[in-house]
Scaffold this active site. Structure first.
Site, PDB file in Angstrom:
ATOM      1  N   CYS A   1       0.909  -1.420   0.045  1.00 27.01           N
ATOM      2  CA  CYS A   1      -0.052   0.036   0.222  1.00 27.01           C
ATOM      3  C   CYS A   1       0.719   1.260   0.048  1.00 27.01           C
ATOM      4  CB  CYS A   1      -0.928   0.038   1.209  1.00 27.01           C
ATOM      5  SG  CYS A   1       0.001   0.346   2.806  1.00 27.01           S
TER       6      CYS A   1
ATOM      7  N   CYS B   1       3.308   1.570   2.817  1.00 31.56           N
ATOM      8  CA  CYS B   1       4.683   0.755   2.386  1.00 31.56           C
ATOM      9  C   CYS B   1       5.766   1.690   1.644  1.00 31.56           C
ATOM     10  CB  CYS B   1       4.378  -0.588   1.731  1.00 31.56           C
ATOM     11  SG  CYS B   1       3.456  -1.497   2.648  1.00 31.56           S
TER      12      CYS B   1
ATOM     13  N   ASP C   1       9.172  27.647 -32.286  1.00 29.96           N
ATOM     14  CA  ASP C   1      10.451  28.273 -32.960  1.00 29.96           C
ATOM     15  C   ASP C   1       9.891  27.854 -34.646  1.00 29.96           C
ATOM     16  OD1 ASP C   1      12.841  28.821 -33.876  1.00 29.96           O
ATOM     17  OD2 ASP C   1      13.574  26.840 -34.322  1.00 29.96           O
TER      18      ASP C   1
ATOM     19  N   ASP D   1      14.113  22.882 -31.294  1.00 32.14           N
ATOM     20  CA  ASP D   1      15.070  21.940 -31.993  1.00 32.14           C
ATOM     21  C   ASP D   1      15.993  21.484 -30.729  1.00 32.14           C
ATOM     22  OD1 ASP D   1      16.959  23.908 -31.844  1.00 32.14           O
ATOM     23  OD2 ASP D   1      17.331  24.077 -33.955  1.00 32.14           O
TER      24      ASP D   1
ATOM     25  N   ASP E   1      17.564  26.622 -29.146  1.00 33.48           N
ATOM     26  CA  ASP E   1      16.371  26.973 -28.193  1.00 33.48           C
ATOM     27  C   ASP E   1      16.201  26.452 -26.843  1.00 33.48           C
ATOM     28  OD1 ASP E   1      15.214  28.245 -30.196  1.00 33.48           O
ATOM     29  OD2 ASP E   1      14.523  26.215 -31.305  1.00 33.48           O
TER      30      ASP E   1
END
Length: 740
Positions: free
Chosen positions: A13, A16, A427, A626, A630
């Site tokens: 769960c 844990c 871009d 790209d 950028d």
């Protein structure tokens, strides 16, 4: 920094998960540890020994083993299948005892506790039920004991307390029936056995359904061929993929999968790269082209030289990125974990309060019995399995589905944030456009032909390395136009070029160069202006002082850019173009594809500031570029999308990598994000509502009004089914069609 993956046992769960993560994060050298409940794995970043990590997990009361590669994954899958069969067997054996007891009890065919034969029957039944608790439910009691030794509680604690209390209470009733009135003399062995059967059966079904969530990873692993045909000492031989070395020469025959990454050195073919890019159309490959592991050779046969092997191949990097993303947690998941980590202790307190309330204020003759039954029902129904699975199970399916469409999402936060974006910045070069100039039109002046203009223009450009010159020369080659001898070549900065070609002075350049050289272009200047408005770059060609025509070059807009941008609009996003190109060209491109706003002539270093400016206006901004010039803007954006090249997957500045290079990937990512987050919310809502409504009903709040108490067996079935419901709901994402 290294990443270590562990296979975990004993975690049941969210409580844990919290304890294992705390234990791992406390190990010296660990930077970040994340546990995936759905996969039962842990991913640990940092410079630390695996033995220290395993020791920390064991110290927290759980088991761990290192996952090193594909073989370990196969072993893990085989172990899970064996565990699935074991759970079914345990459920069946528990049901063999519990169901007949329940059926005969409902029919009134079981002996009373008050006589000797009845006590002997029930004592034997109690011993049989004890065997069920040991064999079919032993793992719950073992897990509860480990948690208790570590001063904590988990799902196993609730199940062990609930069924153990039922058994002890029933044995006490058999031994001392006089303690309670005859009307309250009832043994709950059938409840304990059927609860164990239902929970094991539910866990088995959940495990089977959970296995489907990792199909994306399994498919990616399945793309890796087991052997490769290498050429050594002039002979061809098949060897294991692990034995392939760098610079090895490998033959690929029609229909075969490519074994490792490399470059073709002989032959040509078409290759199906859909597993990489999501695009179904095979790609032409020839000498000098790159090929990638896992892609499928279609028709031809070729030799290639291995350049990346093992974990360095693109396929291995993709598998690792998907794994990391599937194991990560978005903010919504971390919140659920925090709530769930305190849930079990809270439930135990509620169970105690429920027992005391019924013991003190319940019906005089049945107070003790009802106190035990309601407390047991609260413990059983409140197990927070569904709560712990709600987020990771959806993340696994969502990230895996994205990978099928050539979209690599770096982490859960990016997946959650993408669906909230309201502005997308694009871009221009290489994103909206192809990123490579090409000749689009040739417009003759007077009686000149297109072929003559191209011959003079390409001849003068032979000496230039400019991308526009390369486009003109390539076009001449494609059209098989022979070039003339060039002498005294000179480039005029910002204007164009000139040279002596076949004894004549030839000039190729823009309007300014023509004016400076006193070339009359009045007959074709309007055509040049029209080309500029179409986002093309017109270059005038003059031979021996006379204008002979225009060669127009443009970075062509991708075929699907307009449709992809319309999809972004349909999703409610504002689209902005951000480029270093001149304003006229940028606006022309924006006009053709339907972009809302343009920022032109922006230097790469200033792009991040433009992103920040929009964010200051309250916008949630996604940046698509790209991944190279950028990078600052991609990192600054709320979500950065890097347009991949098909082989470069290590774009560290982006949150999302689009392997196919199409803008459709942005829309696909947003749709997957929104549907995944919606799925997570559905799961969390269902889990919270289930426990919020189930616990009060189990505690007996309806009894004073309509005389109804929840049967512990129904509570056990409901608890088991809640987890199965969450997993099944997450699996609906597998049927998502990303691109319409």
């Amino acid at each position: 920094m290294n990443t270590t993956r562990l296979s975990l046992t004993g975690i049941t769960c969210a409580g844990c998960v919290s304890r294992v993560e705390t234990a791992l994060n406390n190990v010296e050298g660990v930077v970040l540890a994340s546990v995936n409940l759905a996969e039962r794995t842990a991913s640990v970043d940092g410079d630390v020994r695996a033995d220290d990590l395993i020791k920390a997990v064991v110290g927290a009361g759980y088991g761990a083993a290192v996952l090193r590669g594909l073989d370990d994954e196969s072993e893990k899958e085989a172990a899970e299948m064996a565990h699935y069969r074991t759970l079914l067997r345990k459920a069946l054996i528990a049901a063999v005892v519990g169901v007949p007891l329940f059926v005969f009890g409902m029919a009134g065919l079981l002996p009373e506790l008050g006589n000797t034969s009845g006590r002997i029957f029930w004592l034997a039944t109690g011993l049989a039920t004890l065997g069920i608790l040991v064999y079919s439910g032993g793992h719950f009691f073992t897990g509860a004991w480990k948690s208790a030794r570590n001063h904590s509680a988990n799902m196993d604690t609730l199940i062990a307390l609930g069924t153990g209390t039922a058994w002890l209470f029933s044995m006490a009733i058999i031994a001392w029936p006089e303690w309670v009135p005859v009307s309250a003399q009832h043994a709950y062995f059938e409840a304990a056995a059927i609860i164990i059967a239902l929970i094991n059966f539910g866990a088995a079904l959940e495990m089977r359904a959970r296995g489907k969530t990792s199909e994306a990873i399994k498919r990616l692993i399945g793309l890796q061929p087991k052997t490769a045909r290498v050429i050594r000492n002039g002979a061809e031989m098949d060897i294991a993929i692990a034995d392939v070395g760098l610079e090895e020469t490998i033959r690929v025959r029609p229909g075969e999968r490519i074994a490792v990454d490399g470059v073709i050195i002989e032959g040509h073919s078409t290759v199906d790269e859909s597993m990489l890019t999501g695009e179904p159309v095979p790609v032409q490959k020839q000498q000098g082209d790159e090929v990638v592991a896992g892609t499928i050779n279609k028709l031809g046969s070729f030799l290639f030289q291995a350049r990346r092997i093992g974990k360095d191949t693109v396929l291995s990097q993709i598998i690792e990125m998907v794994r990391v993303a599937q194991s990560s947690k978005p903010a919504i998941g971390r919140l659920a974990d925090k709530v769930a980590s305190v849930f079990v202790p809270t439930v135990m307190i509620i169970a105690v309060v429920t027992f005391l309330a019924w013991f003190n204020f319940g019906p005089a003759e049945q107070g003790v019995t009802l106190a035990v039954v309601t407390a047991m029902t609260v413990l059983i129904i409140a197990c927070p399995c569904a709560l712990g699975l709600a987020t990771p199970i959806s993340i696994m399916v969502g990230v895996g589905k994205a990978a099928e469409f050539g979209i690599l999402i770096r982490n859960g936060d990016a997946l959650q944030q993408t669906g909230r974006l309201d502005t997308i910045i694009l871009d221009k070069t290489g994103t909206v456009t192809e990123g490579k100039p090409s000749v689009t039109e040739i417009i003759p002046a007077g009686d000149w032909s297109e072929e003559e203009i191209l011959r003079w223009g390409a001849s003068v450009e032979q000496g230039s390395e400019h991308p526009l010159a390369e486009a003109i020369v390539d076009t001449a080659g494609d059209r098989q136009v022979s070039l003339l001898k060039t002498e005294r070549f000179a480039a005029v900065a910002g204007r164009g070029v000139e040279a002596t070609v076949d004894g004549k002075q030839v000039i190729l350049g823009n309007h300014k160069l023509m004016r400076e050289r006193n070339i009359d272009i009045s007959s074709i200047v309007d055509a040049a202006t029209a080309l500029t408005h179409k986002a093309q770059t017109p270059m005038f060609v003059a031979v021996a002082g006379d204008a002979v025509g225009i060669i127009s070059v443009a970075d062509a807009i991708k075929e699907d850019s307009k449709e992809a941008i319309q999809r972004l609009h349909d999703l409610g996003l504002r689209v902005v173009l951000l480029t270093g190109d001149n304003e006229a060209t940028a606006k022309a491109v924006a006009r053709q594809v339907g972009i809302d706003q343009v920022f032109a002539e922006v230097l790469p270093k200033d792009k991040a500031e433009m992103v920040a400016s929009l964010q200051q206006q309250g916008k949630l901004v996604g940046m698509v570029g790209d991944g190279i010039n950028d990078a600052p803007a991609l990192a600054r954006a709320d979500v950065g999308f890097a347009i991949g090249t098909g082989t470069d997957v290590a774009i560290e500045s982006a949150d999302v990598t689009l392997m196919g290079g199409s803008l459709h990937g942005v829309s696909d990512t947003i749709r997957i994000s929104r549907m995944t987050v919606r799925n997570i919310k559905q799961n969390l809502f269902g889990a919270f509502i289930y426990n919020t409504l189930g616990i009060p009903v189990a505690a007996g709040v309806l009894f004073p009004f309509i005389g109804i108490l929840l049967n512990p067996m129904i509570a056990g079935g409901a608890m088991a089914m809640s987890s199965l419901t969450v997993v099944s709901n997450a699996n609906r994402l597998r049927f998502l069609k990303a691109r319409s």
